[in-house]
Design an enzyme around this catalytic site. Structure first.
Site, PDB file in Angstrom:
ATOM      1  N   SER A 141       7.648  13.759  46.976  1.00 27.31           N
ATOM      2  CA  SER A 141       8.084  14.852  47.840  1.00 27.31           C
ATOM      3  C   SER A 141       9.426  15.347  47.329  1.00 27.31           C
ATOM      4  O   SER A 141      10.128  14.644  46.589  1.00 27.31           O
ATOM      5  CB  SER A 141       8.228  14.335  49.278  1.00 27.31           C
ATOM      6  OG  SER A 141       8.952  15.224  50.089  1.00 27.31           O
ATOM      7  N   TYR A 154      11.621   8.164  55.667  1.00 26.75           N
ATOM      8  CA  TYR A 154      10.745   8.968  54.821  1.00 26.75           C
ATOM      9  C   TYR A 154      11.404   9.243  53.472  1.00 26.75           C
ATOM     10  O   TYR A 154      10.778   9.078  52.412  1.00 26.75           O
ATOM     11  CB  TYR A 154      10.406  10.278  55.528  1.00 26.75           C
ATOM     12  CG  TYR A 154       9.401  11.129  54.786  1.00 26.75           C
ATOM     13  CD1 TYR A 154       8.053  10.809  54.797  1.00 26.75           C
ATOM     14  CD2 TYR A 154       9.803  12.252  54.067  1.00 26.75           C
ATOM     15  CE1 TYR A 154       7.124  11.574  54.107  1.00 26.75           C
ATOM     16  CE2 TYR A 154       8.887  13.028  53.378  1.00 26.75           C
ATOM     17  CZ  TYR A 154       7.553  12.685  53.408  1.00 26.75           C
ATOM     18  OH  TYR A 154       6.644  13.455  52.722  1.00 26.75           O
TER      19      TYR A 154
END
Length: 302
Positions: A141, A154
């Site tokens: 990501s 995350y």
């Protein structure tokens, strides 16, 4: 050179395939004629996706953090569909909120699914990839290099999977197994839509530059990522313009901190910032499957 034609008739494994990007990637690879093994938590959703594919597909309801269960799934995939030529470690969950008030078990679960689960996926399917000289793709990501406040678990997990994949790539290069990292930006999944329901997370995203806050349809992101699979690319950018952000990585933490120093106090004046819990239907499915609620210890999985 593209390997799209070579992939026809071969086997692809996609984790987190019940919904979102995982389901989108399964569809893209099926269009290339690959047999698909769909792994995820939600059997009904996996089977629904499998029925929509124009190729042979098998579903495996499994927790990617369970070593023994993943080993069994890998053997079952090989027995049913053949050794995999492509394995995509896509399974992921997220939570938002201040680190100091986060539920320790929920925070840890994000790391376990996103980072440890990716490593278990690689370990379980590596014998098959070695036999086919295949390609392992780790879904990362922009959070791997643009860590944001209120998303500590995350961001830590995505930075971790980036380093894991880089290490694995170097380790397997002489054995002709390709390892890629896909840097994925804002994608229109239930996880992102859920995050946008929380005022603080929505407004933090609103402070990003206009182009950087855009959300892309799953179909477009999946198409960009699948193109990387075609070429066994070491790095995949979805959208492609993200490659131009890489040289700016050393400066991004300074920029994020400067914006946060101004923005977070203003947002805090409106009231306390509460933890979100696991985001999206996929996160809720994981939470339900391990039989816990925030603030309670996780039950053993498997």
């Amino acid at each position: 050179m593209s390997q799209a034609g070579v992939l026809r008739g071969r086997t692809a494994v996609v984790t987190g395939a019940a919904r979102g990007l995982g389901a989108g990637l399964a569809r893209e690879l099926a269009r290339r004629g690959m047999r698909i093994a769909l792994l995820g938590r939600e059997r009904d959703r996996l089977e629904e996706t499998a029925r929509s594919l124009p190729v042979e597909a098998r579903c495996y309801a499994v927790d990617v953090t369970d070593d023994a269960a993943m080993d069994r799934a890998a053997r079952a995939v090989t027995d049913a569909l053949g050794a995999p030529s492509v394995v995509i470690a896509n399974a992921g969950i997220a939570e938002g909120g201040p680190f100091a008030s986060s539920d320790p078990a929920t925070w840890r679960r994000v790391i376990e699914v996103n980072l440890v689960g990716s490593a278990i996926t690689a370990r379980s399917f590596l014998p098959g990839l070695l036999s086919t000289r295949g390609y392992f793709l780790q879904i990362a990501s922009t959070a791997a290099f643009g860590s944001a406040p209120l998303m500590s678990a995350y961001c830590a997990s995505k930075a971790g999977v980036e380093s894991f994949a880089q290490s694995l790539r170097a380790e397997l290069a002489h054995q002709r197994v390709g390892v890629g990292i896909a840097y994925v930006h804002w994608t229109d999944t239930d996880m992102i839509r859920d995050a946008d329901q929380h005022t603080v997370l929505r407004e933090l995203r609103a402070h990003m530059p206009p182009g950087a806050r855009r959300t892309y349809p799953v179909t477009r992101i999946a198409a960009w990522v699948a193109r990387g699979v075609d070429h066994r690319s070491p790095t995949v950018y979805a959208p492609p313009w993200l490659r131009y952000v890489q040289p700016l990585r050393p400066f991004l933490p300074l920029a994020v901190t400067a914006v946060s120093r101004r923005t977070l106090p203003r947002l805090a004046e409106r009231g306390p910032v509460e933890p979100t819990g696991l985001l999206g239907a996929g996160g809720q499915a994981d939470q339900h499957a391990i039989g816990r609620t925030p603030g309670r210890p996780a039950a053993p999985s498997g």
